[in-house]
Design a protein around this motif. Structure first.
Motif, PDB file in Angstrom:
ATOM      1  N   GLU A   1       0.867  -1.175   0.000  1.00  0.00           N
ATOM      2  CA  GLU A   1       0.000   0.000   0.000  1.00  0.00           C
ATOM      3  C   GLU A   1       0.899   1.218   0.000  1.00  0.00           C
ATOM      4  O   GLU A   1       1.820   1.308   0.797  1.00  0.00           O
ATOM      5  N   VAL A   2       0.625   2.123  -0.915  1.00  0.00           N
ATOM      6  CA  VAL A   2       1.606   3.153  -1.213  1.00  0.00           C
ATOM      7  C   VAL A   2       0.903   4.487  -1.371  1.00  0.00           C
ATOM      8  O   VAL A   2      -0.242   4.556  -1.790  1.00  0.00           O
ATOM      9  N   GLN A   3       1.587   5.546  -1.007  1.00  0.00           N
ATOM     10  CA  GLN A   3       1.069   6.879  -1.318  1.00  0.00           C
ATOM     11  C   GLN A   3       2.148   7.611  -2.081  1.00  0.00           C
ATOM     12  O   GLN A   3       3.304   7.620  -1.658  1.00  0.00           O
ATOM     13  N   TYR A   4       1.742   8.232  -3.162  1.00  0.00           N
ATOM     14  CA  TYR A   4       2.723   8.962  -3.940  1.00  0.00           C
ATOM     15  C   TYR A   4       3.044  10.294  -3.274  1.00  0.00           C
ATOM     16  O   TYR A   4       2.255  10.822  -2.499  1.00  0.00           O
ATOM     17  N   HIS A   5       4.181  10.836  -3.681  1.00  0.00           N
ATOM     18  CA  HIS A   5       4.464  12.239  -3.339  1.00  0.00           C
ATOM     19  C   HIS A   5       3.405  13.107  -3.976  1.00  0.00           C
ATOM     20  O   HIS A   5       2.891  12.801  -5.038  1.00  0.00           O
ATOM     21  N   GLU A   6       3.101  14.235  -3.365  1.00  0.00           N
ATOM     22  CA  GLU A   6       2.061  15.077  -3.944  1.00  0.00           C
ATOM     23  C   GLU A   6       2.504  15.595  -5.296  1.00  0.00           C
ATOM     24  O   GLU A   6       3.607  16.067  -5.455  1.00  0.00           O
TER      25      GLU A   6
ATOM     26  N   PRO B   1     -19.720   8.266 -10.407  1.00  0.00           N
ATOM     27  CA  PRO B   1     -18.307   8.464 -10.756  1.00  0.00           C
ATOM     28  C   PRO B   1     -17.400   8.009  -9.626  1.00  0.00           C
ATOM     29  O   PRO B   1     -17.768   8.037  -8.451  1.00  0.00           O
ATOM     30  N   LYS B   2     -16.211   7.563 -10.003  1.00  0.00           N
ATOM     31  CA  LYS B   2     -15.305   7.074  -8.976  1.00  0.00           C
ATOM     32  C   LYS B   2     -14.701   8.247  -8.239  1.00  0.00           C
ATOM     33  O   LYS B   2     -14.714   9.380  -8.687  1.00  0.00           O
ATOM     34  N   GLU B   3     -14.163   7.935  -7.095  1.00  0.00           N
ATOM     35  CA  GLU B   3     -13.587   9.011  -6.296  1.00  0.00           C
ATOM     36  C   GLU B   3     -12.218   9.378  -6.838  1.00  0.00           C
ATOM     37  O   GLU B   3     -11.509   8.565  -7.417  1.00  0.00           O
ATOM     38  N   GLU B   4     -11.856  10.605  -6.604  1.00  0.00           N
ATOM     39  CA  GLU B   4     -10.574  11.076  -7.111  1.00  0.00           C
ATOM     40  C   GLU B   4      -9.436  10.308  -6.468  1.00  0.00           C
ATOM     41  O   GLU B   4      -9.541   9.857  -5.335  1.00  0.00           O
ATOM     42  N   ASN B   5      -8.357  10.195  -7.216  1.00  0.00           N
ATOM     43  CA  ASN B   5      -7.182   9.547  -6.636  1.00  0.00           C
ATOM     44  C   ASN B   5      -6.707  10.356  -5.455  1.00  0.00           C
ATOM     45  O   ASN B   5      -6.556  11.556  -5.529  1.00  0.00           O
ATOM     46  N   GLY B   6      -6.481   9.680  -4.374  1.00  0.00           N
ATOM     47  CA  GLY B   6      -6.017  10.398  -3.199  1.00  0.00           C
ATOM     48  C   GLY B   6      -7.114  10.678  -2.190  1.00  0.00           C
ATOM     49  O   GLY B   6      -6.861  11.173  -1.113  1.00  0.00           O
ATOM     50  N   THR B   7      -8.357  10.338  -2.541  1.00  0.00           N
ATOM     51  CA  THR B   7      -9.434  10.552  -1.568  1.00  0.00           C
ATOM     52  C   THR B   7     -10.278   9.298  -1.489  1.00  0.00           C
ATOM     53  O   THR B   7     -10.331   8.499  -2.422  1.00  0.00           O
ATOM     54  N   GLY B   8     -10.949   9.155  -0.388  1.00  0.00           N
ATOM     55  CA  GLY B   8     -11.937   8.096  -0.247  1.00  0.00           C
ATOM     56  C   GLY B   8     -11.353   6.717  -0.472  1.00  0.00           C
ATOM     57  O   GLY B   8     -10.301   6.371   0.046  1.00  0.00           O
TER      58      GLY B   8
ATOM     59  N   VAL C   1      -2.592   3.894  -3.253  1.00  0.00           N
ATOM     60  CA  VAL C   1      -2.371   3.162  -4.492  1.00  0.00           C
ATOM     61  C   VAL C   1      -1.756   1.831  -4.107  1.00  0.00           C
ATOM     62  O   VAL C   1      -0.948   1.748  -3.197  1.00  0.00           O
ATOM     63  N   TYR C   2      -2.172   0.784  -4.802  1.00  0.00           N
ATOM     64  CA  TYR C   2      -1.699  -0.542  -4.431  1.00  0.00           C
ATOM     65  C   TYR C   2      -0.873  -1.145  -5.541  1.00  0.00           C
ATOM     66  O   TYR C   2      -1.225  -1.065  -6.714  1.00  0.00           O
ATOM     67  N   PHE C   3       0.234  -1.755  -5.141  1.00  0.00           N
ATOM     68  CA  PHE C   3       1.072  -2.494  -6.077  1.00  0.00           C
ATOM     69  C   PHE C   3       1.046  -3.957  -5.667  1.00  0.00           C
ATOM     70  O   PHE C   3       1.079  -4.272  -4.480  1.00  0.00           O
ATOM     71  N   VAL C   4       1.019  -4.842  -6.669  1.00  0.00           N
ATOM     72  CA  VAL C   4       1.021  -6.269  -6.353  1.00  0.00           C
ATOM     73  C   VAL C   4       2.115  -6.955  -7.143  1.00  0.00           C
ATOM     74  O   VAL C   4       2.503  -6.523  -8.223  1.00  0.00           O
ATOM     75  N   CYS C   5       2.571  -8.057  -6.581  1.00  0.00           N
ATOM     76  CA  CYS C   5       3.435  -8.940  -7.350  1.00  0.00           C
ATOM     77  C   CYS C   5       3.131 -10.355  -6.891  1.00  0.00           C
ATOM     78  O   CYS C   5       2.591 -10.559  -5.812  1.00  0.00           O
ATOM     79  N   ASN C   6       3.475 -11.318  -7.746  1.00  0.00           N
ATOM     80  CA  ASN C   6       3.138 -12.697  -7.398  1.00  0.00           C
ATOM     81  C   ASN C   6       4.132 -13.282  -6.420  1.00  0.00           C
ATOM     82  O   ASN C   6       3.789 -14.059  -5.550  1.00  0.00           O
ATOM     83  N   GLU C   7       5.394 -12.935  -6.618  1.00  0.00           N
ATOM     84  CA  GLU C   7       6.427 -13.449  -5.713  1.00  0.00           C
ATOM     85  C   GLU C   7       7.470 -12.377  -5.581  1.00  0.00           C
ATOM     86  O   GLU C   7       7.705 -11.637  -6.538  1.00  0.00           O
ATOM     87  N   PRO C   8       8.124 -12.301  -4.423  1.00  0.00           N
ATOM     88  CA  PRO C   8       9.179 -11.284  -4.335  1.00  0.00           C
ATOM     89  C   PRO C   8      10.258 -11.589  -5.356  1.00  0.00           C
ATOM     90  O   PRO C   8      10.745 -12.701  -5.449  1.00  0.00           O
ATOM     91  N   GLY C   9      10.635 -10.601  -6.097  1.00  0.00           N
ATOM     92  CA  GLY C   9      11.579 -10.826  -7.191  1.00  0.00           C
ATOM     93  C   GLY C   9      10.918 -10.559  -8.516  1.00  0.00           C
ATOM     94  O   GLY C   9      11.567 -10.174  -9.476  1.00  0.00           O
ATOM     95  N   LYS C  10       9.601 -10.750  -8.571  1.00  0.00           N
ATOM     96  CA  LYS C  10       8.892 -10.452  -9.813  1.00  0.00           C
ATOM     97  C   LYS C  10       8.546  -8.968  -9.818  1.00  0.00           C
ATOM     98  O   LYS C  10       8.439  -8.347  -8.772  1.00  0.00           O
TER      99      LYS C  10
END
Lengths: 552, 275
Positions: free
Chosen positions: A196-201, A249-256, A261-270
């Motif tokens: 689970e990640v938050q970008y810089h503004e 409508p979907k909520e704006e990025n950064g709210t609600g 933002v979520y990043f996924v991977c199947n295995e560490p290394g991928k």
């Protein structure tokens, strides 16, 4: 001499021992012919088999060598297996190299990838080291894993370390402000590791405008088009009166629901893959279906009601639901930021919080005993699918102008007023969570009863099995390990398909008239004959009159 | 899983996120040994943990000389003191199958029958029994159901002796990687059901000493097992989707294998919808 007798019938020496004779009397006494017999026996044993080319002599020699080398216990019980193994070993050598290379390849590749995690990037100087030691968004995964391990939750240390390094790689690639290991979701073919990640503004990438297409369909809202049908030519089939419900409508990025933002991977290394933001329609649909994840992000989700998206969207929707339901923190850790205008009420409640610098942690016993010591720190998702309610029937200024131009007749029906949905505000304590039937929503336990001084307070969610939270002093965290589904004691009943739509409105002009019955037909016939008869009489009369006139 | 290989095995099944705390691991090492001494078991298996609402049950199984005989089951609330569970009867299994919802965590908790025909209740009253079922009985019935449905072993790990008893196969060197990825290399470690239905041709290929159990290939519904390679492809992990929480591990070409259950103790009846 007699020595051991008398032998009983069940003893092995019975019948063999006769006084005055030795037990070997039946064998050949003559030494010369004995050696001949031995040679014959050996020659027989050395005969090669016609089918396999082995001979019994060599095979027995190999077997006995193996047994004497390995000295297994109770060798006589497994002698057949040893024999089979020796024969098998014969043929192993030839195919060895081929088979080995073929088989273990996938594991070698995977090992390569994992090793790559441990290599430091090239060209790293001293400056970068300093940067790393300072403020870094990288969470201390091992520390969190240690606390969860006290409660018996978590992955093995190896895997945690690999995930640690994989997160480090993610941070070095993307402009990330905060990062957290959210958890692991299991799938059929592969699993997902989620960050689970938050970008810089301001650093967030612009997304392609995929949403524009779906929103256009929702603009015609509340307008009734029945009248237009009747004006159409009668040849054309009637147009459908189906108006799809307005797209929320979907909520704006950064709210609600899209706050993180979520990043996924199947295995560490991928490589890490970014999940798309979630739309309310996806959340509403995800509530109705229950499907396992396959592990491939592009897999279709086949369900009813049809899920608007593929597995990546379904995964994102489930992550949003789980976060909204189970991300908690000790009370007092977060507080609402001081607002300048207290009068202005933010619609839908506040959605931002900041850390409380004066946070005093409660003791572990207090954290475990009462659920009001914990609060939710993620906004809950309303029925609509958003965190902040939006009235889809509210028209923007543009839409109102359009409607005034095109509105010809008054609409028959007014659009129904939608009730504003409100959910529990941010930072509500857990004691307000409703349980399922008679089970409370959370189970709280200390990690150990034997050493209460260093125990950690652990909470497990009963609504989302697999969601855990711990708190120890000023440290706390949440994590999820599971299949990604909500718990329900009742069995899942899929939504039934809606009733068949009426194809056309029934009216008198297209309703068939009833066929007349026999009596009605006869009555009609009789009436017609009467009418004919009276008409003929009139004609005759007229004819008579005309004749009379002609005569004159 | 074998009590002796507990620490290593727990690492291998931890992919699902469930495991034991260091305290429990430490105490299990000794308490399972003591169980073996007290009850004269030949083997002690740590079966797993069933999570109740207020507490958890830790389950161990003890095996005698015939590994396929009905096993003694013990439970503990803290991994230190163990209590023997009553042997399971078919009636218990059917009764427990009707109960829904989580385990409570208290062994003396009594469930009331909510959905029973009036006739059955009357019949029970006539027998003098109360229409209640204790959590202990539900616990042992659930363990039996799970063992019957999804307790698995690799092919060749156990052999049937000509006398009928089952024991470990000392020549079992482990499955190869290719074999380990196939469902047909694993058997249910319980009374076989489908074995007699095989055709004569199939039966001719079987080796009666190792192939005396049902394989996983024909489990209904198809796809109720997930087979994955974890830890960079060195461990084969099978997870059951029918009883969520049952994890089986095997390191190919070695003798390490075992299964453990960490979960709620509820059957996943929604499985056909979820696949």
């Amino acid at each position: 001499e007699r020595g051991h007798g008398p032998y009983q019938p069940h003893e092995p020496g019975y019948g063999l021992y006769q006084p005055g004779h030795s037990p070997y009397d039946d064998q050949i006494p003559d030494p010369k012919s004995r050696t001949l017999a031995i040679q014959n026996a050996k020659a027989y044993l050395l005969k090669s088999s016609t089918t396999s080319g082995l001979n019994l002599y060599d095979h027995l020699a190999n077997m006995l060598t193996k047994i004497l080398d390995e000295q297994p216990t109770n060798a006589v019980d497994i002698i057949e297996n040893i024999s089979k193994d020796v024969k098998w070993a014969h043929f192993q050598k030839k195919m060895d190299t081929l088979r080995d290379e073929h088989e273990i390849l996938p594991t070698f590749e995977a090992a390569e990838k994992r090793k790559a995690l441990f290599l430091k990037a090239n060209g790293e100087g001293d400056e970068e080291l300093e940067e790393e030691i300072g403020e870094t968004p990288l969470p201390n995964v091992m520390e969190t894993a240690f606390y969860f391990e006290q409660a018996g939750i978590g992955l093995s240390k190896d895997e945690s370390y690999h995930i640690f390094l994989a997160l480090k790689k993610l941070i070095s690639v993307q402009p990330i402000q905060t990062c957290r290991f959210w958890g692991k979701i299991l799938g059929l073919e592969m699993n997902y590791i989620i960050a689970e990640v938050q970008y810089h503004e301001g650093e967030e990438e612009e997304e392609t405008e995929e949403e524009a297409v779906t929103e256009e369909g929702g603009k015609w809202v509340g307008e009734v088009e029945d009248e237009e049908e009747e004006k159409e030519k009668e040849d054309e089939p009637p147009k459908s009166t189906y108006k799809p419900p307005p797209v929320i409508p979907k909520e704006e990025n950064g709210t609600g629901a899209n706050k993180y933002v979520y990043f996924v991977c199947n295995e560490p290394g991928k490589p890490w893959v970014k999940l798309p933001p979630v739309t309310p329609a996806q959340i509403v649909c995800a509530r109705k279906i229950k499907k396992f994840f396959t592990g491939r992000l592009d897999a279709p989700v086949v369900s009813f009601p049809p899920f608007p998206g593929n597995e990546a969207n379904y995964l994102r929707a489930q992550i949003a639901r789980i976060s909204a339901g189970t991300q908690i923190s000790p009370i007092g850790f977060y507080q609402f930021a001081e607002e300048e205008d207290e009068e202005e009420e933010v619609e839908g409640g506040r959605d931002t919080y900041e850390e409380n610098p004066d946070f005093q942690p409660l003791s572990v016993a207090e954290m475990v005993d009462s659920l009001s010591a914990w609060v939710h720190n993620v906004q809950s998702i309303l029925k609509q699918g958003r965190c902040v309610w939006l009235n889809p029937l509210q028209k923007t200024e543009e839409e109102e102008e359009n409607e005034e131009e095109e509105k010809a007749e008054e609409p028959d029906e007014l659009p129904q007023e939608l009730q504003q949905e409100i959910g529990p505000p941010l930072l509500t304590p857990l004691s307000e969570d409703e349980g399922i039937q008679n089970i409370p929503a959370w189970t709280a336990q200390p990690s150990t009863n034997l050493i209460p001084q260093y125990a950690v307070a652990v909470l497990q969610s009963n609504r989302w099995p697999g969601a855990y939270a711990f708190a120890s002093g000023k440290k706390f965290d949440n994590i999820y390990f599971g299949w990604g589904h909500k718990y329900s004691p009742e069995n899942h009943t899929p939504a039934l398909p809606p009733p068949v739509q009426a194809e056309y409105p029934s009216g008198p002009e297209i309703t068939e008239t009833r066929d007349p019955t026999v009596e009605e037909e006869l009555a009609f016939k009789a009436a017609r004959e009467e009418a004919l008869a009276t008409a003929e009489e009139e004609e005759d009369e007229e004819g008579a009159e005309e004749d009379e006139e002609e005569d004159d | 899983m074998e009590a002796s290989s507990l620490p290593a095995a727990l690492d291998l099944v931890s992919g699902g996120g469930a495991g034991l705390s260091p305290e429990k691991r430490a105490v299990l090492g000794s308490s399972l040994l003591l169980l073996q001494r007290d009850y004269r078991f030949e083997r002690v298996w740590f079966w797993g943990c069933i999570q109740g609402v207020c507490g958890a049950y830790y389950i161990a199984e003890g095996l005698g000389p015939d590994r396929a005989a009905p096993r003694s089951r013990l439970y503990s609330l803290n991994c230190v003191e163990w209590s023997l569970l009553p042997p399971v009867t078919e009636e218990m299994v059917t009764q427990a199958g009707q109960l829904k919802g989580r385990f409570q965590g208290d062994p003396s908790f009594e469930y009331e029958y909510t959905e029973r025909n009036a006739e059955d209740v009357e019949r029970l009253f006539e027998d003098g029994k109360e229409p209640m079922i204790k959590e202990e009985a539900r616990l042992v019935a659930t363990i039996e159901q799970i063992d019957r449905a999804v307790g698995i072993i690799p092919r060749g790990a156990f052999v049937k002796t000509p006398l009928g008893s089952v024991s470990e196969n000392r020549n079992f060197e482990g499955l190869s990687l290719a074999e380990a990825k196939r469902l047909s290399s694993y058997f249910h470690f319980t009374e076989p059901v489908n074995l007699k239905n095989k055709t004569l041709l199939e039966k001719a290929d079987l080796d009666p000493s190792t192939d005396f159990l049902d394989s996983l290939e024909h489990d209904i519904p198809q796809g109720s097992w997930t087979v994955q390679l974890e830890k960079g492809g060195t461990v084969v992990v099978l997870r059951s989707l029918l009883w969520l929480g049952l994890t089986f591990y095997h390191v190919p070409m070695t003798k390490q294998y075992g299964y453990v259950y960490f979960g709620n103790g509820e059957k996943n009846l929604d499985l056909p919808f979820m696949l």
